[in-house]
Design an enzyme around this catalytic site. Structure first.
Site, mmCIF file in Angstrom:
data_model
loop_
_atom_site.group_PDB
_atom_site.id
_atom_site.type_symbol
_atom_site.label_atom_id
_atom_site.label_comp_id
_atom_site.label_asym_id
_atom_site.label_seq_id
_atom_site.Cartn_x
_atom_site.Cartn_y
_atom_site.Cartn_z
ATOM 1 N N ASP A 199 0.860 -1.171 0.000
ATOM 2 C CA ASP A 199 0.000 0.000 0.000
ATOM 3 C C ASP A 199 0.908 1.236 0.000
ATOM 4 O O ASP A 199 1.454 1.626 1.021
ATOM 5 C CB ASP A 199 -0.899 -0.027 1.240
ATOM 6 C CG ASP A 199 -1.801 1.192 1.322
ATOM 7 O OD1 ASP A 199 -1.500 2.216 0.672
ATOM 8 O OD2 ASP A 199 -2.814 1.127 2.047
ATOM 9 N N LYS B 38 -3.787 9.574 -3.683
ATOM 10 C CA LYS B 38 -3.227 10.839 -3.163
ATOM 11 C C LYS B 38 -2.398 11.597 -4.197
ATOM 12 O O LYS B 38 -2.936 12.100 -5.167
ATOM 13 C CB LYS B 38 -2.398 10.543 -1.905
ATOM 14 C CG LYS B 38 -3.259 10.143 -0.698
ATOM 15 C CD LYS B 38 -2.434 10.060 0.556
ATOM 16 C CE LYS B 38 -3.217 9.600 1.770
ATOM 17 N NZ LYS B 38 -3.769 10.709 2.533
#
Lengths: 509, 509
Positions: free
Chosen positions: B335, B366
């Site tokens: 991740d 993001k």
């Protein structure tokens, strides 16, 4: 460029329809005069089969990067306008599927283009904030202009999310948290008090996945439902097995959804019995799961089961279901991801039920440009960061949505949907009476229409033929064809489609 | 406007720093000369306390619509530039948190503004397609220009998603589906053959939530991890109890994550033992859960635990963990939602480990503007619609990302991050040596730095004071302060921050 194409190919639709009329279809005789010259084309224009050579080449490329077997064809969105989708081979198709029902006011709408061109809006598209902690100055104002201006009755609160699945996931969480707070008997188990005495002390409960930290609450859903594909949503999705295969799931109750017989007027008693049977099963499951210690905290339902095959139930069914939820203290969650945004002729499909208290929570996405959910004030998260993620939607989507809603109101598009939907459904019923071996159960609300075909193979063949004749259709369930046009789909688009489709049915072997 | 402000307030930073120097801080003496005049301000400018009166007024408004208690202040994104965030009261702050680490190259970057202004790009922002079925003509090309140009080693496939949670949810599903296919022993149970013989016949397995249709696979995660807040993700998130409270969860294994002692050079043996202990526990859990019939199909881990308190482990730990995954046939999922995109000085944090085969699947979001995940070819979904949703990300984000990556390469921003990160970390270590009662465990890679404070209250007070001095900081875990500046955070920004923060620490009571 659009206008040039328009002039060059103006005659196509008329040629098509007159050819079809010659073939004997008289039920729908009016080619509407009104054409949105500004941003719509005047008819399909086919140059190659679809997918054409360019699309097939691009499919190969994309398939090297990801499984691209679901791709229908590649699109030229710059050239797409209004109700017409242009593909990479220059084919122009009347689009009655609108990106799985997610284009509200047509392609390249001039009002949206204008929005992008205004210098004061550039920042909104470039500087994406973490909305939960650092919202832009106009955040509340834009929410009021957009989402809150169409808030369902009684649902004064709204939270935005990035997509439909996240909306349902967070709606589930909202209901679970509400359930814990609202059920005073849980206090005896130390449930709600966990939050009051502080989190850190109770961390062992949570990490052990044991009640009362992580209770075994459940959401009741319906067979045939589609609520998304993330793992919480997937436990409530039962439209196609392929969605669920190999993925672990929660043991949550699944009730039968009514399977109505058509035409409705011929099966009043049978359909009432069918709905009563399903509602009874809902109550039985609530009791059964309470006994299993998997309390049903909420019920999720679509006003029309969309992916699952355009399954309708009566307004009365939903009114009774809403009462059952209230009676058993379950949160009532309407998934209007596909039905919302005006396509049934009301802004939200549940408005047709005429309820004073239609829902506790309602989720949206697709035509609303942003995901998210409305809810009652008593369902508010009682502490910050409980419903949270980095982005929480996006202000640029709220900006686009505010303009979309303004266009819907200004152009009275809900009336348009109601009117065009009637033309479409009347036409489908007419076709059904002429081709009963191909079309059955024609049904719909607004332009949210559908019909059944005899089987999967026939359905897919009809969709393929229609595409090559310049009409994009979508399937739903195992044998239905669904209509999901934009809100600027007008009477003349319905006539155009019906003429083309009549021809297809007449020639179908 | 930006330049006007620049001229008007040019002297602030220098005044600030000389005042601080007078206070005695000499460790970092250089105020860098280089200022990105084009789109950066030259220093903070504070007019009110933060949140100021306008922000407080807006909070009240927003709180009528949703729980707004997490809001720090409201922002004027139009006026925000580069590393500086301007709030609704006209305060201009050096932003070292960058919207929870999600602004890659600063606010209002001229290259991104330019992109928006090009007429040929308007359609991409207005016509959002259903990417899985009707992608735009340039879709594969844009993926190659953007995501695939930074693909991690060995991961040739990419799928886009709308957010980080959806990315992890779909990465889990990808691993579960791969696991079923890859484990031939499952065939004996009728597992994989389910898909081969067709779905509909096996629908009862799936809807009954019974193996083999919906197997009880699990994902192993680490204590302190954060992988998102939808229900699959949440079963692997263990950073704060508040995230999980009242939400049902899966029973999946959770291994301890190393708790390293600092300074690392003084605790070599202890830290080695700590990491060995955690790895042993991982293997024990895999065995234990296999016995429980909840086979561990995958392991998910962050290269640096970000939300959980900036917890690092050695490169060696990750190399061994990767081997354990391989040994037990578990998919290895990194991740990199927060660590990816260049902030550690390499494009992906795992590159520091120097592995030939670092991962099977890697998720991002993001700073990458779009969510999604890379994976190996053998992890490809073996049928269409298995990894699918309406939008599957968004082409406008791919367009922005392509430009961001081009800026990163053109301006060699990874080197910048490495350099500015060293300045920052050296400064933090210097401050730590002078204020050991306030700062401990200073650590970091690139600008992805952090330190611990004695407790939650002190941490929050330091963040609040810094904000009122014109620096936005973020917290992580229960007592850490994390640095998540943009990639255009340069040496002089580090110096500026260190000077201001030194002053704060000297005056802290």
């Amino acid at each position: 460029m659009a206008l040039m194409l328009l002039n060059r190919h103006t005659t196509w639709a008329l040629q098509q329809s007159s050819r079809i009329f010659a073939g004997g279809f008289r039920g729908i005789s009016q080619v509407a005069a009104k054409i949105d010259m500004e941003f719509d084309y005047d008819g399909p224009l086919m140059k190659t089969e679809v997918p054409g050579p360019r699309s097939r080449e691009l499919m190969k490329q994309l398939n090297g990067i990801q499984n691209a077997e679901a791709v229908h064809f590649f699109c030229n969105y710059e050239e797409s306008r209004g109700n017409y989708l242009v593909d990479a081979d220059g084919n122009r198709m009347l689009d009655l599927y609108s990106q799985i029902s997610s284009i509200p006011i047509g392609y390249s709408h001039p009002s949206l283009i204008k929005l992008l061109q205004q210098p004061q809006n550039l920042s909104t598209f470039v500087n994406r904030p973490a909305l939960g902690i650092l919202p832009p100055e106009n955040f509340a104002e834009k929410l009021k202009e957009s989402l809150l201006s169409v808030a369902p009755k009684g649902l004064s609160q709204v939270v935005t999310m990035s997509c439909g699945s996240c909306s349902n996931e967070n709606a589930f969480k909202t209901i679970f948290m509400w359930y814990r707070v609202s059920k005073s008997y849980m206090d005896a188990l130390g449930g709600w008090s966990l939050l009051k005495v502080g989190y850190r002390e109770n961390i062992h409960f949570l990490f052990a996945f044991q009640p009362p930290g992580c209770p075994e609450y459940s959401m009741l859903s319906f067979m045939g439902a589609f609520h998304g594909r993330t793992m919480g949503c997937l436990a409530t999705t039962h439209s196609k097995a392929i969605h669920k295969l190999d993925i672990p799931s929660f043991d949550w109750p699944i009730a039968p959804f009514p399977r109505l017989q058509y035409p409705l007027e011929d099966f009043v008693r049978e359909n009432e019995q069918e709905e009563a049977r399903c509602l009874e099963e809902v109550e039985d499951l609530i009791v059964k799961y309470r006994k299993k210690n998997k309390v049903v905290a909420g019920i999720i339902v679509e006003p029309i089961q969309s992916e699952g095959g355009d399954n309708h139930a009566s307004d009365d069914f939903f009114r009774k279901l809403r009462n059952i939820a209230r009676k058993h203290g379950c949160g009532f969650l309407l998934d209007e991801v596909q039905t919302g945004g005006g396509c049934t002729g009301k802004f939200w499909a549940h408005e047709h039920w005429g309820l004073e208290d239609p829902a506790d929570v309602l989720t949206f996405s697709k035509k609303m440009m942003t995901g998210g959910f409305f809810h009652k004030e008593e369902f508010r998260a009682n502490a910050p960061y409980r419903i949270f993620n980095t982005w929480l939607g996006e202000p640029s989507k709220n900006l686009l949505l505010a303009e979309v809603i303004s266009v819907i109101k200004r152009e009275d598009l809900l009336s348009n949907v109601t009117h065009a939907g009637k033309v479409l459904l009347m036409g489908l019923l007419e076709l059904q009476s002429r081709y009963p071996h191909l079309i059955s159960r024609a049904r719909g609300r607004g332009t949210f229409c559908s019909f059944d075909t005899p089987n999967d193979a026939t359905r897919n063949k009809l969709i393929e033929i229609a595409r090559n004749k310049g009409v994009v259709l979508g399937g739903s369930g195992d044998r239905s064809i669904r209509f999901r046009p934009t809100l600027v789909f007008r009477d003349h688009h319905a006539h155009l489609f019906l003429n083309i489709f009549s021809d297809i049915l007449a020639a179908f072997k």
